[in-house]
Design an enzyme around this catalytic site. Structure first.
Site, PDB file in Angstrom:
ATOM      1  CG  ASP A  87      -1.883   1.021   1.265  1.00 56.11           C
ATOM      2  OD1 ASP A  87      -1.768   2.173   1.594  1.00 56.11           O
ATOM      3  OD2 ASP A  87      -2.826   0.920   0.570  1.00 56.11           O
TER       4      ASP A  87
ATOM      5  CG  ASN B 245      -3.939  11.545  -6.289  1.00 54.88           C
ATOM      6  OD1 ASN B 245      -3.118  11.535  -7.312  1.00 54.88           O
ATOM      7  ND2 ASN B 245      -4.462  10.582  -6.020  1.00 54.88           N
TER       8      ASN B 245
ATOM      9  CG  ASP C 260      -3.238   8.790 -13.096  1.00 53.15           C
ATOM     10  OD1 ASP C 260      -3.793   8.128 -12.106  1.00 53.15           O
ATOM     11  OD2 ASP C 260      -3.854   9.378 -13.893  1.00 53.15           O
TER      12      ASP C 260
ATOM     13  CD  GLU D  47      -4.526   4.386  -2.088  1.00 54.52           C
ATOM     14  OE1 GLU D  47      -4.742   4.581  -0.883  1.00 54.52           O
ATOM     15  OE2 GLU D  47      -5.076   4.498  -3.090  1.00 54.52           O
TER      16      GLU D  47
END
Length: 470
Positions: free
Chosen positions: A333, A341, A350, A383
């Site tokens: 993770d 973000n 991304d 993620e």
């Protein structure tokens, strides 16, 4: 590269083209029968293939000059007067040039990964080239063999067309100019080749060239349905050359006779069909592969989607019941991914996911054992990533997880500084067959332990999960 070296390279290439065209022309001249054009004329197909496969080669004047010299030299060496030899060379060169221009105009560079439309466009270029070359070639044909100009044109056109149809696809689809490519084509389509051998033997025994032209169709179609362009092209060439030999009466008690234009055109059309079928089959297979890729792979990272990952992982774990081999499971993770973000934007997020998946493929690609190589990797959440490592011990899994953690930390800091996302990794291991959900739960618990300890760490589950029934 210096100018002198470029000039030297182009000179060597031109010399090679001249030698090849001379040799191919000699082969064609030796196949001439009394009162007819050559039965086999590979030179034009060879030159067109060289020009199509070498980007921009058609702009190099020295290649055309070398080819012209090769054509003329071959004819002169076999007793043809200089003027007719030059005219014949002009006919061949004009035909190749027209075929090349049409192919370039239609966007044809080869037929290795072609669609049926590409094969048809290539055929259109060849037809145009044969038609233009025959305009000049007919004059020589009439002066040598008599008859009308239209008969000479048709004779040249048919001869050139069947040679293009049989030879050019092989030259454009072969991946390397090595025996290994031919050997692969023979072994990947063994049954069609065996069938072709039988059908050619039957046709040879019957000695009826008119009806035998279509004898090899079942073998050609069988090969084409496999979608192998080079294998199909090689089989078409073999079939066509054998049919031409049968048509002229090679091995018969009577003297060899010229091949009729009807037979030549029929063989050319017969060659087109299997190539179109092979291209259609290959295109269908590519589309199915793309569809399968879209349904099983994550669009962004290219690793397996959650459902596909779970299905494959469960199969590998079930296989452990037979082998008794250990398996390791990694749950990963990315830390503070939402913060990345928010501060850097979703494009940065991304890119971080793409970079992390690349690290996983690089590190875990070396995992496994001789009996159970490799690892499967999946994106199981936004993620969150997971990996199953068959045949990997807990010590090896810990080492791999630590390498992943370290490389992700280095990459994140170099790309995004303090905003970069490190990774927390949980490791669980088992021997024999084990339920996937239990493995994932154990690894997930270890991930939360890594988070509580400050993130950017690796935690291995306290116990080794034993096989069901132990």
């Amino acid at each position: 590269m210096t100018l002198a070296r470029i000039a030297g390279t182009r000179a060597v290439r031109a010399l090679a083209v001249g030698v090849v065209i001379f040799t191919a022309s000699v082969v064609g001249i030796d196949s001439r029968l009394p009162e007819s054009l050559a039965v086999l004329w590979p030179a034009n197909a060879v030159l067109l293939a060289v020009l199509l496969r070498s980007r921009g080669a058609h702009r190099h004047l020295e290649l055309w000059v070398a080819a012209a010299i090769g054509y003329v030299a071959a004819d002169v060496s076999h007793g043809t007067a200089t003027v007719p030899a030059v005219v014949l060379a002009l006919a061949n060169l004009s035909g190749v040039l027209m075929a090349l221009l049409v192919c370039i105009r239609l966007g044809v560079a080869g037929v290795r990964d072609a669609t049926p439309s590409t094969v048809v466009r290539l055929a259109s270029g060849c037809v145009a080239g044969c038609a233009v070359g025959a305009v000049i070639g007919a004059t020589v044909a009439v002066s040598y063999f008599g008859g009308t100009w239209s008969q000479g044109w048709l004779s040249w056109f048919a001869c050139d067309l069947v040679n293009y149809a049989s030879l050019l696809p092989v030259l454009l689809t072969v991946r390397r100019w090595r025996w290994t490519g031919v050997q692969g084509a023979l072994t990947t389509a063994a049954m069609p080749w065996a069938l072709l051998t039988v059908l050619l033997a039957v046709a040879w025994f019957m000695r009826d060239s008119g009806s035998a032209v279509a004898f090899t169709v079942p073998a050609l179609v069988a090969c084409a349905l496999g979608g192998r362009m080079f294998a199909t092209a090689l089989m078409v060439m073999t079939s066509t050359v054998a049919m031409l030999a049968l048509s002229v009466g090679v091995g018969a008690s009577t003297a060899p006779a010229p091949v009729s234009t009807t037979t030549q055109i029929a063989l050319a059309l017969l060659a087109l069909g299997p190539l179109v079928v092979a291209a259609a089959t290959a295109e269908r297979r590519r589309l199915l592969d793309e569809l399968r890729q879209a349904t099983t792979r994550d669009d962004l990272t290219g690793v397996l989607r959650r459902g596909e990952f779970s299905a494959r992982a469960q199969e590998l774990l079930a296989d452990g019941d037979r082998t008794g081999a250990p398996s390791a499971f990694l749950m990963m993770d990315l830390d503070h991914f939402k913060l990345l973000n928010d501060r850097r934007g979703h494009r940065a997020g991304d890119q971080a996911l793409v970079d992390f998946s690349a690290i996983l493929r690089d590190v875990l690609g070396r995992a496994g054992s001789a009996e159970r190589p490799g690892a499967i990797i999946g994106r199981v959440g936004g993620e969150e990533f997971a990996a199953l490592l068959p045949g990997v011990t807990v010590e090896r899994a810990r080492s791999l997880a630590e390498e992943i953690r370290r490389r992700q930390e280095d990459r994140a800091r170099s790309d995004f500084g303090p905003d970069g996302s490190t990774v927390s990794i949980g490791v669980s291991c088992c021997t024999g067959r084990r339920d996937l959900d239990e493995l994932m739960m154990s690894a997930d618990t270890s991930v939360y332990s890594a988070k509580r300890r400050g993130r950017n760490g690796v935690v291995v589950a306290d116990t080794m999960l034993r096989a069901v029934g132990d």
